[in-house]
Scaffold this active site. Structure first.
Site, short mmCIF file in Angstrom:
data_model
loop_
_atom_site.label_atom_id
_atom_site.label_comp_id
_atom_site.label_asym_id
_atom_site.label_seq_id
_atom_site.Cartn_x
_atom_site.Cartn_y
_atom_site.Cartn_z
N GLY A 11 0.85 -1.20 0.00
CA GLY A 11 0.00 0.00 0.00
C GLY A 11 0.88 1.24 0.00
O GLY A 11 0.54 2.27 0.59
N GLY A 14 -0.24 5.03 -0.99
CA GLY A 14 -1.32 5.71 -0.27
C GLY A 14 -0.85 6.89 0.54
O GLY A 14 0.32 7.30 0.46
N ASP A 37 2.01 -1.97 -4.49
CA ASP A 37 0.65 -1.42 -4.54
C ASP A 37 -0.03 -2.00 -5.76
O ASP A 37 0.60 -2.74 -6.53
CB ASP A 37 0.71 0.12 -4.61
CG ASP A 37 -0.53 0.78 -3.99
OD1 ASP A 37 -1.63 0.57 -4.53
OD2 ASP A 37 -0.39 1.48 -2.98
N ASN A 51 4.51 -4.24 -8.42
CA ASN A 51 3.06 -4.19 -8.63
C ASN A 51 2.42 -5.46 -8.07
O ASN A 51 2.71 -6.55 -8.57
CB ASN A 51 2.82 -4.21 -10.13
CG ASN A 51 1.86 -3.14 -10.56
OD1 ASN A 51 1.88 -2.71 -11.67
ND2 ASN A 51 1.02 -2.70 -9.65
N TYR A 143 -15.37 -0.65 8.44
CA TYR A 143 -13.94 -0.36 8.63
C TYR A 143 -13.55 -0.62 10.09
O TYR A 143 -12.59 -1.36 10.37
CB TYR A 143 -13.69 1.09 8.25
CG TYR A 143 -12.31 1.62 8.52
CD1 TYR A 143 -11.19 1.12 7.86
CD2 TYR A 143 -12.12 2.67 9.43
CE1 TYR A 143 -9.92 1.64 8.10
CE2 TYR A 143 -10.86 3.20 9.66
CZ TYR A 143 -9.76 2.68 9.00
OH TYR A 143 -8.52 3.19 9.24
P1 NAD Z 1 -4.83 4.99 1.54
O1 NAD Z 1 -6.20 4.63 1.12
O2 NAD Z 1 -4.35 6.37 1.29
O3 NAD Z 1 -3.78 3.98 0.92
C1 NAD Z 1 -4.01 2.61 0.78
C2 NAD Z 1 -3.16 2.11 -0.38
O4 NAD Z 1 -3.40 0.72 -0.50
C3 NAD Z 1 -3.51 2.75 -1.72
O5 NAD Z 1 -2.35 3.21 -2.38
C4 NAD Z 1 -4.17 1.62 -2.51
O6 NAD Z 1 -3.92 1.67 -3.90
C5 NAD Z 1 -3.51 0.41 -1.88
N1 NAD Z 1 -4.29 -0.80 -2.07
C6 NAD Z 1 -5.63 -0.94 -2.11
N2 NAD Z 1 -5.96 -2.22 -2.33
C7 NAD Z 1 -4.80 -2.92 -2.41
C8 NAD Z 1 -4.49 -4.27 -2.64
N3 NAD Z 1 -5.44 -5.19 -2.82
N4 NAD Z 1 -3.19 -4.63 -2.66
C9 NAD Z 1 -2.20 -3.71 -2.50
N5 NAD Z 1 -2.44 -2.40 -2.30
C10 NAD Z 1 -3.73 -2.01 -2.26
O7 NAD Z 1 -4.73 4.63 3.10
P2 NAD Z 1 -3.77 5.30 4.20
O8 NAD Z 1 -4.45 6.50 4.72
O9 NAD Z 1 -2.41 5.39 3.69
O10 NAD Z 1 -3.90 4.21 5.34
C11 NAD Z 1 -2.97 3.16 5.49
C12 NAD Z 1 -3.38 2.32 6.68
O11 NAD Z 1 -3.44 3.15 7.84
C13 NAD Z 1 -4.74 1.66 6.56
O12 NAD Z 1 -4.72 0.40 7.18
C14 NAD Z 1 -5.63 2.56 7.35
O13 NAD Z 1 -6.72 1.89 7.89
C15 NAD Z 1 -4.71 3.03 8.45
N6 NAD Z 1 -5.14 4.29 9.04
C16 NAD Z 1 -5.05 5.45 8.33
C17 NAD Z 1 -5.49 6.62 8.90
C18 NAD Z 1 -5.41 7.94 8.16
O14 NAD Z 1 -5.86 8.96 8.69
N7 NAD Z 1 -4.84 7.96 6.98
C19 NAD Z 1 -6.02 6.62 10.20
C20 NAD Z 1 -6.13 5.42 10.87
C21 NAD Z 1 -5.66 4.24 10.30
N1 SER Z 2 -8.62 8.56 9.06
C1 SER Z 2 -9.33 7.32 9.12
C2 SER Z 2 -10.66 7.44 8.49
O1 SER Z 2 -11.20 8.53 8.53
C3 SER Z 2 -9.47 6.86 10.54
O2 SER Z 2 -9.07 5.55 10.59
O3 SER Z 2 -11.18 6.48 8.00
#
Ligand code: NAD
Ligand code: SER
Length: 327
Positions: A11, A14, A37, A51, A143
């Site tokens: 990922g 992201g 990703d 990939n 989620y």
């Molecule tokens: P994001 O959605 O920005 O990034 C996720 C990435 O995973 C994307 O680039 C997407 O293309 C990739 N992806 C999707 N399906 C996939 C697959 N099948 N195989 C490989 N890659 C795949 O998410 P993020 O904000 O970077 O969050 C990352 C982690 O942190 C997640 O587990 C999320 O729950 C957790 N998290 C994020 C936040 C936040 O505020 N961003 C808060 C709490 C928890």
């Molecule tokens: N930033 C995340 C969301 O809004 C919290 O896990 O989904």
């Protein structure tokens, strides 16, 4: 830099992956960091890119073998708002992705895992203020349900198979280097881009909707630190509460206006505000501080100043030409 670690970030394109993968590369050497990703990143990367879907267990196993991966950071997930629109897919990705990686560790193909949970494990029955590590977890999104199940799965695999899995319940993360991918807290990133480019923003959360939040720099520091400390320091193998800031959109608006004085904002809450209503407003992270020395560095005004400085720099040319447009 030479390192015995070989890291795979799943990922890596992201919001968090974009920043984390580069920070890991700086720390451990870019040749020791592999990003993966669903599709290649938009810009060239210093790290190696593969990939692969985390749901493609065979291909993932080949990548792990080929690069002699020791540590996996699993970031691929459907977040809260996107998950509500894709319940089955969210469950599939959030649970089976984790299960694949846990099984690689069980079979001794990798040594250590980082997997993030979220404040979304909490729900309306959780105390609103200073929600504790062991506060009631009755999530109201798929989620949150998948994160809670994932935490339990991590704990189970640790107890049964001794797997070194480390996890943090991230609050909403805010950074300037990458865009968010479908969460409830995304407003707090969008608002900066719109304030700088257009001087106005329409917010999808209510102005008083206070949530636990954190600057990306602090989240990355916490992530690297929790993975660095000795095995015995990690006492919680579900996921650690983590806290630094909590503020409402109105408070963020006022802080941004100190830098963008004519900033205008409208509040038109949508269904994401209903998700946010069920989450606590602030988090107690005593255990993370006690067990592995967590401490945040940025308060609200420091974070806002840093983001505005970096984004003004990024949009400098467009701002001078008056040609900024939506990205
Ligand atoms: P994001 O959605 O920005 O990034 C996720 C990435 O995973 C994307 O680039 C997407 O293309 C990739 N992806 C999707 N399906 C996939 C697959 N099948 N195989 C490989 N890659 C795949 O998410 P993020 O904000 O970077 O969050 C990352 C982690 O942190 C997640 O587990 C999320 O729950 C957790 N998290 C994020 C936040 C936040 O505020 N961003 C808060 C709490 C928890
Ligand atoms: N930033 C995340 C969301 O809004 C919290 O896990 O989904």
């Amino acid at each position: 830099m030479s390192s015995t670690k070989k890291i795979l970030v799943i990922g890596s394109n992201g919001q968090i992956g974009t920043v984390l993968t580069n920070k890991l590369g700086e720390k451990f050497g870019f040749k020791n960091v592999i990003g993966s990703d669903l599709r290649p990143p938009e810009n060239p990367t210093k790290f190696i890119f593969e990939n692969c879907s985390v749901l493609d267990q065979n291909k993932l196993e080949k990548i792990i073998k080929q690069h002699n991966i020791t540590d996996v950071y699993l970031l691929a997930a459907y977040l809260s708002a996107k998950g509500e629109k894709n319940i089955d897919k969210a469950w599939d990705l959030n649970m089976n992705g984790l299960l694949h990686v846990l099984n690689f560790a069980k079979d001794k193909k990798i040594q250590k895992i980082f997997w993030p949970s979220s404040i979304a494990v909490f729900g309306p029955s959780t105390p609103k203020n200073d929600a504790g590590q062991y506060a009631i977890t009755e999530p109201t999104t798929i989620y949150g349900v998948s994160k809670l199940a994932g935490e339990t799965l991590c704990h189970y695999y640790h107890k049964k198979f001794g797997i070194d899995i480390r996890s943090i319940r991230y609050p909403g993360l805010i950074g300037w280097e990458s865009m968010p991918g479908g969460g409830t807290t995304d407003y707090a990133v969008d608002i900066f881009h719109e304030a700088i480019k257009h001087g106005e923003y329409t917010c999808f959360l209510a102005k008083e909707r206070t949530l636990p939040m954190m600057y990306m720099n602090d989240a990355i520091t916490a992530t690297i630190n929790i993975m660095d400390v000795p095995f015995d320091k990690i006492k919680i193998r579900t996921s650690y509460n983590l806290s630094s800031l909590h503020f409402s959109p109105k408070e963020l608006e006022e802080e941004i206006r100190k830098h963008v004085c004519d900033f205008k904002i409208k509040y038109i809450p949508d269904e994401r505000d209903e998700l946010a209503q069920d989450w606590p407003q602030s988090i107690d992270d005593t255990y993370a501080r006690r067990d592995w020395g967590w401490e945040p560095n940025f308060n609200l005004s420091q974070m806002v100043a840093d983001i505005i400085l970096n984004l003004k720099n990024r949009y400098k040319k467009e701002l001078i030409n008056g040609t900024v447009k939506n990205t």
